[in-house]
Enzyme design. Sequence first.
Site, PDB file in Angstrom:
ATOM      1  N   ARG A 162       5.673 -38.520  -3.986  1.00  0.00           N
ATOM      2  CA  ARG A 162       6.497 -37.345  -3.697  1.00  0.00           C
ATOM      3  C   ARG A 162       7.960 -37.773  -3.779  1.00  0.00           C
ATOM      4  O   ARG A 162       8.288 -38.939  -3.553  1.00  0.00           O
ATOM      5  CB  ARG A 162       6.196 -36.799  -2.305  1.00  0.00           C
ATOM      6  N   LYS A 185       2.954 -37.902   4.253  1.00  0.00           N
ATOM      7  CA  LYS A 185       2.957 -36.799   5.216  1.00  0.00           C
ATOM      8  C   LYS A 185       2.175 -37.189   6.469  1.00  0.00           C
ATOM      9  O   LYS A 185       1.129 -37.828   6.386  1.00  0.00           O
ATOM     10  CB  LYS A 185       2.330 -35.552   4.594  1.00  0.00           C
ATOM     11  N   HIS A 253       8.506 -32.481  -8.840  1.00  0.00           N
ATOM     12  CA  HIS A 253       7.141 -32.508  -8.295  1.00  0.00           C
ATOM     13  C   HIS A 253       6.096 -32.365  -9.391  1.00  0.00           C
ATOM     14  O   HIS A 253       4.953 -32.822  -9.232  1.00  0.00           O
ATOM     15  CB  HIS A 253       6.969 -31.390  -7.262  1.00  0.00           C
ATOM     16  N   ARG A 256       4.604 -35.627 -10.397  1.00  0.00           N
ATOM     17  CA  ARG A 256       3.488 -36.072  -9.541  1.00  0.00           C
ATOM     18  C   ARG A 256       2.199 -35.359  -9.943  1.00  0.00           C
ATOM     19  O   ARG A 256       1.131 -35.981 -10.023  1.00  0.00           O
ATOM     20  CB  ARG A 256       3.839 -35.797  -8.082  1.00  0.00           C
ATOM     21  N   HIS A 279      -3.581 -37.309  -0.197  1.00  0.00           N
ATOM     22  CA  HIS A 279      -4.052 -35.997   0.251  1.00  0.00           C
ATOM     23  C   HIS A 279      -4.999 -36.170   1.430  1.00  0.00           C
ATOM     24  O   HIS A 279      -5.908 -37.004   1.394  1.00  0.00           O
ATOM     25  CB  HIS A 279      -4.805 -35.277  -0.871  1.00  0.00           C
ATOM     26  N   TYR A 288      -6.820 -30.223  -9.234  1.00  0.00           N
ATOM     27  CA  TYR A 288      -6.538 -30.817 -10.537  1.00  0.00           C
ATOM     28  C   TYR A 288      -7.734 -30.719 -11.480  1.00  0.00           C
ATOM     29  O   TYR A 288      -7.561 -30.747 -12.698  1.00  0.00           O
ATOM     30  CB  TYR A 288      -6.111 -32.282 -10.368  1.00  0.00           C
TER      31      TYR A 288
END
Length: 307
Positions: A162, A185, A253, A256, A279, A288
Amino acid sequence: MSLDISPAARDALARWLDHERALNGAAANTIRAYGRDVQGFLAFLADYHGAPTGMAHLRAVGLRDLRAWMAHERNRGIAPRSLARALSSVKGFYRWLARQEGFDPSPVLAARAPRFQRKLPRPLSEDAARAVLDDMGTGASTGWVAARDVAVATLLYGCGLRISEALSLTGADVPLGEVLRIRGKGGKERLVPVIAPARAAVQAYTAACPHQLTPEAPLFRGVRGGALNPRLIARAMEGARARLGLPATATPHALRHSFATHLLSAGGDLRAIQELLGHASLSTTQAYTAVDTARLMEVYEAAHPKA
């Protein structure tokens, strides 16, 4: 907070947020979003029942209250995606509160989130991604700024970082090794392999940067030496996009997204890609696969003799 929320309810919300921050490592932006979501729900309850929301009201909340709140939010124009997030916050608060207060949270947890169409990631083609990396520094004011922009873009596409993760690197991270430890995150750490072009791009930047890259200071710097503003990378990407004739979806982004999509197209394992991206849920990574299928159908329809 609303004056229609009792001190006990305010205290319960504050303690839950502290719990999420301390034990679950929720990021500051996430904590603020949780607070807004639950505070909005508590304020609605006060208005809906015509009385300040106290602990007794919270224990008595039922499915009808949840449905009324969601209808109210929809009438205010809240998008289904945002409402689903708010409901998730409320459920998280209630799971914690039920453990603290010893009541059954099932009526709240049974509420169904509104359905919404998940937006598919918009990656670049492999050729376009390479072209962006080649072009990224073209509009830079100086050579070291060009090297900086290329290095950041290469980390996004080559390592799937990110933009916030790339800009959180410090002087202690260079020279880059074969693996990079990233805090993503929620404070979750992951190990990301670093490909040779990314190491070379960062090395070229560090060699050209006129600012002292001390271990505790940000690796990527602005012209005056402060931490690099992500908006500057977005502007550099806008310039590359304009020069290459790419769509507006070609953002930092998107690099990524391109990393993940191209790995999947090359036969990458979905679980491994989930770990590389950081994730929390496999369902996020599974988006994806939809992109890959959509591209396959585009090729099929364009090339099949009967199409």
